[in-house]
Design an enzyme around this catalytic site. Structure first.
Site, PDB file in Angstrom:
ATOM      1  N   ASP A  54       4.923  -7.491 -15.074  1.00  0.00           N
ATOM      2  CA  ASP A  54       6.162  -6.727 -13.487  1.00  0.00           C
ATOM      3  C   ASP A  54       5.170  -5.586 -12.558  1.00  0.00           C
ATOM      4  O   ASP A  54       4.546  -4.962 -13.269  1.00  0.00           O
ATOM      5  CB  ASP A  54       6.651  -6.134 -14.434  1.00  0.00           C
ATOM      6  CG  ASP A  54       8.188  -6.025 -12.754  1.00  0.00           C
ATOM      7  OD1 ASP A  54       8.426  -7.205 -12.701  1.00  0.00           O
ATOM      8  OD2 ASP A  54       8.160  -4.974 -12.699  1.00  0.00           O
TER       9      ASP A  54
ATOM     10  N   GLU B  64       7.483 -10.577  -8.278  1.00  0.00           N
ATOM     11  CA  GLU B  64       7.085  -9.765  -8.635  1.00  0.00           C
ATOM     12  C   GLU B  64       6.646 -10.046  -9.974  1.00  0.00           C
ATOM     13  O   GLU B  64       6.113  -9.298 -10.180  1.00  0.00           O
ATOM     14  CB  GLU B  64       7.054  -8.283  -7.904  1.00  0.00           C
ATOM     15  CG  GLU B  64       8.369  -7.755  -8.698  1.00  0.00           C
ATOM     16  CD  GLU B  64       9.262  -8.164  -8.284  1.00  0.00           C
ATOM     17  OE1 GLU B  64      10.133  -7.021  -8.415  1.00  0.00           O
ATOM     18  OE2 GLU B  64       9.945  -8.529  -7.885  1.00  0.00           O
TER      19      GLU B  64
ATOM     20  N   ASP C  35       3.207 -10.025   0.106  1.00  0.00           N
ATOM     21  CA  ASP C  35       3.434 -11.218  -0.079  1.00  0.00           C
ATOM     22  C   ASP C  35       1.555 -11.489   0.037  1.00  0.00           C
ATOM     23  O   ASP C  35       1.006 -11.946  -1.753  1.00  0.00           O
ATOM     24  CB  ASP C  35       3.703 -12.129   1.151  1.00  0.00           C
ATOM     25  CG  ASP C  35       4.926 -13.135   1.257  1.00  0.00           C
ATOM     26  OD1 ASP C  35       5.368 -12.789   0.046  1.00  0.00           O
ATOM     27  OD2 ASP C  35       5.553 -14.102   2.106  1.00  0.00           O
TER      28      ASP C  35
ATOM     29  N   ASN D  86       7.187  -3.669  -0.560  1.00  0.00           N
ATOM     30  CA  ASN D  86       7.887  -4.509   0.262  1.00  0.00           C
ATOM     31  C   ASN D  86       8.416  -3.462   1.600  1.00  0.00           C
ATOM     32  O   ASN D  86       8.767  -3.768   2.523  1.00  0.00           O
ATOM     33  CB  ASN D  86       8.854  -5.396  -0.274  1.00  0.00           C
ATOM     34  CG  ASN D  86       8.128  -6.288  -0.680  1.00  0.00           C
ATOM     35  OD1 ASN D  86       6.978  -7.130  -0.414  1.00  0.00           O
ATOM     36  ND2 ASN D  86       8.422  -7.281  -1.487  1.00  0.00           N
TER      37      ASN D  86
END
Length: 586
Positions: free
Chosen positions: A457, A501, A474, A465
């Site tokens: 993770d 993620e 992305d 983000n």
């Protein structure tokens, strides 16, 4: 003894390289030693039998002549065993691939490659080949693992075309959105569609498309929809008349698109309807005019160079529970507070003052309407001598288009689920991972060999983000996927996007120590990549890092796949709680 793996249909061949390749003993991996032992103990046919559960092995001389083949490969290409013995390996590929295959043999490359195979009926299949080598008594052999990816490539191509089609549909969508089955049964409608026609969702369920269509337009609409269902057209647009619940006739712009299932059969129909009965055209350049301000359904406001309201229209005032007479003469900061003025409005005003694009979209709480998604723009107002005199703010309610975008994303995800490849990162997706875990679990249960699961993770990815934007997020996910793919390079390792993620690595034959070592290499590789992350909130951490949980089990009747995954997940959160950027295993 029988060994092997079970995934998708494919094949494996062996061949001698065109130059002698003699690795030192300490460089040779366990697979090479294992293959050499099989060859010495059982000969070519015994080797074929023991590798029958792999993807169809071939054994070739150094001149490329086939001397051994198993049933899996024969079934894949449609040959009889007698027909392939003595055949040159290059005869199994079309003419345009013969030279390339010869070059690959000459280089003794171990890099995976794609190639076309020629079936017995002269049709082609596309294969992914992963070559390996083993050495037996001064002879070198090539082991190449085939995976038939013909259907996967076709599915990817269809998925891409479908995604582009749906994106185009929703880009052109108007306001009302409805989805119904190919037999005309209503499946879903949005609130705007209902408001346009004056019906509730429940009331529409008892009606047909013809019931809400003006009699003069039924025949034309019916012809077009039948042509769409018959495959003559993929979509169409039509200006037609609708009959509202109260009997009023309105004009609407209808856009229709047909959704197909994984088999290409019509699944359902998406309809977009825009009420074009009372179109209001605004001048391309906003004028300081009470008439324009008052006639628009957009939220409009004029603010002078000092941050004082000059005028607003009714929708703007109503959105904030006020009247238009409330705003003129008041400072923005006095109406909404200094925080909104400084953090939201002033940066946009400054961009407009400099002639830069000053447009953004966000969710707002509108009085009497709840949360609405607005597109807000700031246009500078100038005097005749180009002196800055203020800004014109316009906000358009695009909630319906935003909802359509969300529904489009859900449709794309549904289509993507038909593929085994994650649309963003181009690595294995969750669906393929789930199938692979089940197969590897059954294999490990039979062989009583360990099966490891690694859960990965990204640390502080939400902050990433928020700081860099989803597009940059992305790109970050793509980089992480490439790094993990490069580290977990065993042919048995499977790197997949688990969700959001999170990534996962399925590594058969690995005990907890071996899996932990692989996880540590992954963590270090990502840290060394030094992807900038300025929003971690930690003074000593300014790059992207990952936390990893590792679990390994030997399957038996007392454990399960769920325990394997849950164990890795719990250890992942243990790594998070221990400070992140670390690996936890037991």
């Amino acid at each position: 003894m029988r060994v092997g793996r079970s995934r998708v249909q494919g094949g494996v061949f062996y061949t001698k390289p065109l130059f002698r390749w003699r690795p030192q003993l300490d460089e040779r991996n366990k697979l090479e030693i294992f293959l050499e032992t099989l060859f010495l103990e059982h000969g070519p046919e015994g080797l074929m039998e023991n590798l029958s559960s792999l993807f169809g092995p071939l054994l070739l001389t150094k001149d490329g002549i086939i001397i051994g083949v198993n049933d899996a490969f024969l079934e894949m290409l449609g040959y009889q065993r007698e027909a392939v013995y003595g055949m040159q390996a290059v005869e199994l590929v079309p003419d345009n691939h013969k030279y390339r295959l010869s070059e690959i043999f000459a280089k003794s490359s171990t890099e995976p490659y794609l190639i076309d195979l020629l079936k017995r009926d002269d049709s082609l299949l596309r294969a992914r080949v992963a070559p390996k080598y083993f050495h037996v008594q001064d002879e070198d052999y090539r082991l190449a693992e085939f995976v038939n990816i013909t259907e996967t490539q076709l599915a990817d191509r269809g998925l891409s075309e479908s995604e582009e089609k749906y994106k185009a549909i929703f880009t052109d969508a108007a306001v009302g959105i409805a989805r119904f089955a190919t037999d005309g049964t209503w499946l879903d409608v949005n609130e705007k569609f209902c408001s346009i026609l004056g019906y509730t969702q429940a009331e529409l369920q008892s009606l047909t498309i013809a019931d809400i269509t003006h009699p003069a337009d039924i025949e034309k609409d019916t012809t077009l929809i039948m042509e769409t269902l018959a495959g003559i057209r993929d979509s169409y647009s039509l200006d037609k008349r609708y009959v509202r619940k109260n009997g009023d006739v309105i004009w609407g712009r209808l856009s229709i698109s047909l959704i197909r299932d994984a088999d290409g059969k019509p699944s359902d129909i998406i309809a977009f309807v825009e009420d074009i009965s009372e179109r209001v055209s605004l001048n391309s350049r906003l004028q300081l005019s009470d008439q324009i301000v008052s006639s628009s359904t957009d939220l409009l406001a004029i603010i002078d160079e000092h941050g004082v309201y000059l005028a607003t229209n009714e929708p703007y005032a109503k959105a904030f529970g006020k009247t238009p007479e409330f705003f003129p003469g008041k400072f923005v900061k006095d109406v909404f507070g200094e925080s909104i003025d400084i953090n939201i409005m002033q940066p946009m005003v400054e961009k407009a003052r400099q002639g830069l694009p000053a447009i953004y979209s966000d969710w707002f709480n509108i009085v009497g309407q709840g949360r609405r998604y607005l597109n807000v723009s700031y246009a500078p107002l100038q005097s005749a001598d180009s002196t800055y005199r203020g800004v014109a703010i316009s906000a358009r309610d695009i909630t319906d288009l935003k909802v359509a975008e969300i529904e489009m994303r859900e449709l794309n995800e549904k289509l993507e689920s038909y593929s085994f490849v994650d649309g963003l990162t181009k690595i294995t997706n969750r669906r393929m991972l789930d199938e692979s875990i089940a197969k590897e679990w059954n294999r490990s249960l039979r062989a009583q060999s360990p099966l490891a699961f690694i859960m990965i993770d990204l640390d502080y990815f939400k902050k990433y983000n928020d700081h860099y934007g989803h597009q940059q997020g992305d790109e970050c996910l793509k980089k992480i996927a490439n790094i993990l793919n490069g580290v977990a390079h065993r042919s048995t390792d499977l790197v997949a996007r688990y969700g959001g993620e999170e990534f996962a690595i399925l590594t058969p034959y690995a005990n907890i120590e071996q899996a932990t070592q692989l996880a540590q290499i992954c963590r270090a590789a990502i840290e060394e990549e030094a992807i900038p992350h300025a929003a971690t909130g930690e003074a000593n951490l300014n790059t992207v890092t990952v936390s990893i949980g590792v679990n390994s089990l030997i399957p038996d009747e007392n454990n399960s796949i769920a325990q394997l995954i849950q164990g890795a997940d719990q250890l992942l959160y243990k790594a998070k709680n221990a400070g992140r950027n670390r690996v936890c295993s037991e």
